[in-house]
Design a protein around this motif. Structure first.
Motif, PDB file in Angstrom:
ATOM      1  N   THR A 162      21.378  37.019   9.944  1.00  0.00           N
ATOM      2  CA  THR A 162      22.737  36.498   9.774  1.00  0.00           C
ATOM      3  C   THR A 162      23.302  35.961  11.085  1.00  0.00           C
ATOM      4  O   THR A 162      24.109  35.020  11.093  1.00  0.00           O
ATOM      5  CB  THR A 162      23.652  37.593   9.192  1.00  0.00           C
ATOM      6  OG1 THR A 162      23.105  38.051   7.947  1.00  0.00           O
ATOM      7  CG2 THR A 162      25.051  37.069   8.939  1.00  0.00           C
ATOM      8  N   SER A 163      22.868  36.528  12.220  1.00  0.00           N
ATOM      9  CA  SER A 163      23.330  36.023  13.522  1.00  0.00           C
ATOM     10  C   SER A 163      22.977  34.550  13.694  1.00  0.00           C
ATOM     11  O   SER A 163      23.794  33.744  14.162  1.00  0.00           O
ATOM     12  CB  SER A 163      22.706  36.843  14.658  1.00  0.00           C
ATOM     13  OG  SER A 163      23.110  38.189  14.604  1.00  0.00           O
ATOM     14  N   TYR A 223      31.675  36.274  17.877  1.00  0.00           N
ATOM     15  CA  TYR A 223      31.361  34.860  17.672  1.00  0.00           C
ATOM     16  C   TYR A 223      32.118  34.295  16.473  1.00  0.00           C
ATOM     17  O   TYR A 223      32.654  33.179  16.534  1.00  0.00           O
ATOM     18  CB  TYR A 223      29.859  34.676  17.477  1.00  0.00           C
ATOM     19  CG  TYR A 223      29.451  33.234  17.285  1.00  0.00           C
ATOM     20  CD1 TYR A 223      29.432  32.359  18.364  1.00  0.00           C
ATOM     21  CD2 TYR A 223      29.098  32.747  16.042  1.00  0.00           C
ATOM     22  CE1 TYR A 223      29.077  31.026  18.201  1.00  0.00           C
ATOM     23  CE2 TYR A 223      28.729  31.419  15.857  1.00  0.00           C
ATOM     24  CZ  TYR A 223      28.718  30.564  16.946  1.00  0.00           C
ATOM     25  OH  TYR A 223      28.369  29.246  16.781  1.00  0.00           O
ATOM     26  N   MET A 278      19.944  40.764  11.589  1.00  0.00           N
ATOM     27  CA  MET A 278      19.492  39.869  12.660  1.00  0.00           C
ATOM     28  C   MET A 278      19.474  38.417  12.184  1.00  0.00           C
ATOM     29  O   MET A 278      19.854  37.503  12.919  1.00  0.00           O
ATOM     30  CB  MET A 278      18.108  40.309  13.140  1.00  0.00           C
ATOM     31  CG  MET A 278      18.116  41.653  13.851  1.00  0.00           C
ATOM     32  SD  MET A 278      16.512  42.131  14.547  1.00  0.00           S
ATOM     33  CE  MET A 278      15.676  42.748  13.075  1.00  0.00           C
ATOM     34  N   LEU A 315      24.986  32.258  11.432  1.00  0.00           N
ATOM     35  CA  LEU A 315      26.301  31.983  12.020  1.00  0.00           C
ATOM     36  C   LEU A 315      26.209  30.895  13.090  1.00  0.00           C
ATOM     37  O   LEU A 315      27.098  30.041  13.198  1.00  0.00           O
ATOM     38  CB  LEU A 315      26.878  33.261  12.628  1.00  0.00           C
ATOM     39  CG  LEU A 315      27.488  34.271  11.652  1.00  0.00           C
ATOM     40  CD1 LEU A 315      27.908  35.528  12.401  1.00  0.00           C
ATOM     41  CD2 LEU A 315      28.678  33.674  10.910  1.00  0.00           C
ATOM     42  N   TYR A 324      18.053  26.851  13.780  1.00  0.00           N
ATOM     43  CA  TYR A 324      18.628  28.188  13.631  1.00  0.00           C
ATOM     44  C   TYR A 324      18.267  28.795  12.280  1.00  0.00           C
ATOM     45  O   TYR A 324      17.989  30.001  12.180  1.00  0.00           O
ATOM     46  CB  TYR A 324      20.154  28.125  13.787  1.00  0.00           C
ATOM     47  CG  TYR A 324      20.629  27.923  15.204  1.00  0.00           C
ATOM     48  CD1 TYR A 324      20.057  28.624  16.267  1.00  0.00           C
ATOM     49  CD2 TYR A 324      21.664  27.025  15.492  1.00  0.00           C
ATOM     50  CE1 TYR A 324      20.499  28.441  17.571  1.00  0.00           C
ATOM     51  CE2 TYR A 324      22.108  26.839  16.793  1.00  0.00           C
ATOM     52  CZ  TYR A 324      21.520  27.543  17.828  1.00  0.00           C
ATOM     53  OH  TYR A 324      21.956  27.360  19.114  1.00  0.00           O
ATOM     54  N   SER A 351      24.459  39.118   4.510  1.00  0.00           N
ATOM     55  CA  SER A 351      24.652  37.663   4.599  1.00  0.00           C
ATOM     56  C   SER A 351      25.869  37.208   3.802  1.00  0.00           C
ATOM     57  O   SER A 351      26.318  36.062   3.934  1.00  0.00           O
ATOM     58  CB  SER A 351      23.398  36.928   4.116  1.00  0.00           C
ATOM     59  OG  SER A 351      23.106  37.249   2.765  1.00  0.00           O
ATOM     60  N   PHE A 399      28.176  40.948  18.631  1.00  0.00           N
ATOM     61  CA  PHE A 399      28.005  39.501  18.793  1.00  0.00           C
ATOM     62  C   PHE A 399      28.562  38.742  17.597  1.00  0.00           C
ATOM     63  O   PHE A 399      29.295  37.755  17.746  1.00  0.00           O
ATOM     64  CB  PHE A 399      26.531  39.154  18.984  1.00  0.00           C
ATOM     65  CG  PHE A 399      26.235  37.687  18.800  1.00  0.00           C
ATOM     66  CD1 PHE A 399      26.561  36.771  19.780  1.00  0.00           C
ATOM     67  CD2 PHE A 399      25.670  37.219  17.616  1.00  0.00           C
ATOM     68  CE1 PHE A 399      26.331  35.415  19.601  1.00  0.00           C
ATOM     69  CE2 PHE A 399      25.417  35.872  17.425  1.00  0.00           C
ATOM     70  CZ  PHE A 399      25.751  34.966  18.424  1.00  0.00           C
ATOM     71  N   GLN A 400      28.215  39.179  16.395  1.00  0.00           N
ATOM     72  CA  GLN A 400      28.652  38.460  15.204  1.00  0.00           C
ATOM     73  C   GLN A 400      30.171  38.484  15.061  1.00  0.00           C
ATOM     74  O   GLN A 400      30.793  37.466  14.728  1.00  0.00           O
ATOM     75  CB  GLN A 400      27.989  39.071  13.960  1.00  0.00           C
ATOM     76  CG  GLN A 400      26.493  38.821  13.883  1.00  0.00           C
ATOM     77  CD  GLN A 400      25.893  39.312  12.579  1.00  0.00           C
ATOM     78  OE1 GLN A 400      26.607  39.563  11.616  1.00  0.00           O
ATOM     79  NE2 GLN A 400      24.579  39.466  12.542  1.00  0.00           N
ATOM     80  N   VAL A 433      24.251  43.711  18.012  1.00  0.00           N
ATOM     81  CA  VAL A 433      24.193  42.521  17.157  1.00  0.00           C
ATOM     82  C   VAL A 433      25.500  42.350  16.396  1.00  0.00           C
ATOM     83  O   VAL A 433      26.024  41.235  16.257  1.00  0.00           O
ATOM     84  CB  VAL A 433      22.999  42.609  16.191  1.00  0.00           C
ATOM     85  CG1 VAL A 433      23.013  41.429  15.212  1.00  0.00           C
ATOM     86  CG2 VAL A 433      21.683  42.630  16.959  1.00  0.00           C
ATOM     87  N   SER A 434      26.057  43.469  15.918  1.00  0.00           N
ATOM     88  CA  SER A 434      27.329  43.413  15.185  1.00  0.00           C
ATOM     89  C   SER A 434      28.457  42.917  16.079  1.00  0.00           C
ATOM     90  O   SER A 434      29.297  42.116  15.647  1.00  0.00           O
ATOM     91  CB  SER A 434      27.676  44.798  14.624  1.00  0.00           C
ATOM     92  OG  SER A 434      26.671  45.253  13.740  1.00  0.00           O
TER      93      SER A 434
END
Length: 469
Positions: free
Chosen positions: A140-141, A98, A138, A144, A169, A311, A94-95, A91-92
């Motif tokens: 925060t994804s 992205y 999760m 974003l 979202y 966040s 990805f963030q 997940v990290s």
């Protein structure tokens, strides 16, 4: 390091993610403390794997989509902190990727660079508890993703029906972490001030937000569990304070550098030599609103720990760029970043590995799972803990729905109410615990109110521990 990541080439993603792995590698090679929230989430996933319905059969305040993820991880890996950390790393990644891609693809800054991803990656290591798969991480994804859709609307002359995605979202983010619902205010104000959204488009955005939330409410209504959903999730956000974190020094220390750099970056905009375009100025303003919305969530946090402030990472990383960009001498910027980088990682490793013997700063001791009060030979039993300390669940399993003590108080601290006594009796009859650990001194009163239970249990040699006969 700043100079290296200042260039913008695709191979820099490999360098950035390689740095992420290098930072986390020492923790993968050494075990670090298990936290009470992690144990709590693993228990939720385990109980759901057995067919229990969240909120009805598991009294906890974790949001439904987060619980689904923990359920999936338990199904695949069982009780595994490593699975939580591995999933959190994905997940990290990805963030980070992205956020860096978005800021460059949309020309949020004057120059294309890997600095945004570098700052984002660094701030995600402000404390070792940020390495776990928390609901905030999760959630925060999807915030974003909402940000990406929002600034895409700002690039155009007028908003389009894609504003539905912004609300959707945020609705999904809310189902991962309930306080994220406040970000609908961020979206509404951003659409109002910085896009040409019409009333219809505002309605679409609101509908996008309400659709996943309403679908979840409908699901629990159809399963005749709406009251449980309302009590254990919706109403609990204003009352549940599940863990007491007395280590405010560690919390402040973890936030000091990321927050300080973000604030300095924001203040540097007032004396900036660069002239930012209209679009870039609007992005700066909606990031300020993001920060305000994140501050508002503090009052709704179930516990205070650095992981609950993830966040804040996007606006802190976003504004930190301007601070280093506006430092006139490159060597000063590089030196300042190296110092910040070193201090953040020092606290990070101190908290996880205890580099400095006897030092408690960063350790988050009050959130760590302590030694079980049960004898070592008691394992793989179904137990009930009446109180906040969940440590005995580490080697045992939950019996009855009463996982979260703040929620269990509805019944266990209200034994003068006939309905509460009936509820407790029914839960004990359907899922009787082999051991009861009474940290709140309610068992004796419970046995007085329900004599049928008193005959099933006896005291043990361990204080406040009862064993089923």
């Amino acid at each position: 390091m700043l100079r290296f990541f200042q260039s913008y080439f695709p191979y820099q993603y490999v360098s950035l993610l390689g740095l992420l792995v290098l930072i986390r590698l020492p923790l993968l090679l050494n075990s670090f403390p298990l936290l009470i929230p992690e144990l709590n989430w693993m228990i939720v996933g385990e109980q759901m794997s057995q067919g229990d319905l969240l909120y009805r059969d598991i009294w906890d305040s974790v949001s439904p989509l987060s619980a689904l993820v923990y359920w999936g991880l338990d199904t695949l890996f069982g009780r595994s902190p490593l699975a939580l950390h591995g999933a959190a790393t994905l997940v990290s990644v990805f963030q980070i990727v992205y956020f860096n891609y978005l800021t460059n693809a949309r020309d949020v800054y004057p120059d294309r660079t890997f600095w945004p991803g570098l700052f984002y990656m660094l701030f995600m290591h402000m404390s070792f508890d940020c390495l776990t798969l928390s609901p905030v991480l999760m959630s925060t994804s999807f915030l974003l993703l909402a940000f990406g859709t929002l600034i895409r609307q700002m690039e155009r002359r007028g908003a389009t029906d894609e504003v539905f995605e912004v609300g959707f979202y945020i609705g999904i983010a809310t189902l991962f972490y309930l306080p994220s619902a406040l970000f609908i205010l961020w979206a509404a104000l951003s659409l109002l001030f910085y896009t040409g959204a019409t009333f219809r488009q505002y309605s679409l955005s609101l509908f996008g937000f309400l659709f996943p939330v309403a679908s979840t409410i409908l699901f629990y209504y159809l399963f005749d569990s709406f009251d449980d959903f309302n009590r254990n999730l919706l109403a609990s956000v204003f009352r549940v304070r599940q863990y007491s974190l007395s280590d405010f020094q560690s919390l402040i220390a973890s936030l000091l550098i990321p927050l300080g750099l973000g604030v300095l970056g924001f203040l540097s905009l007032f004396n900036s030599r660069n002239r930012y375009g209209n679009f870039q100025q609007r992005v700066q303003q909606i990031m300020v609103i993001w920060f305000v919305a994140a501050v508002l969530t503090i009052g709704l946090m179930p516990f205070l720990a650095p992981m609950a402030f993830l966040s804040f990472v996007p606006p802190m990383a976003y504004f930190s760029y301007f601070y280093f960009e506006n430092v006139r001498k490159a060597w000063l910027a590089e030196t300042g970043f190296i110092i910040a980088f070193s201090l953040i990682l020092l606290l990070f490793y101190q908290g996880s590995l205890g580099l400095i013997p006897g030092a408690e700063l960063g350790r988050l001791s009050s959130l760590q799972v302590q030694k079980s009060p049960l004898p070592p030979n008691i394992q793989n039993q179904r137990i009930l803990i009446i109180g906040e300390d969940l440590s005995a669940y580490r080697q045992n399993r939950l019996a009855t729905p009463y996982l979260n003590w703040d929620l269990a108080k509805y019944d266990l601290k209200n034994l003068d109410n006939y309905e509460s006594v009936i509820n407790v009796f029914d839960h004990f009859r359907n899922d009787p615990p082999d051991y009861i650990i009474d940290r709140e001194n309610v068992v004796e009163k419970l046995f007085q109110r329900a004599p049928g239970l008193a005959g099933l249990y006896e005291k043990t040699a361990v204080n406040d521990v009862y064993k089923r006969k």
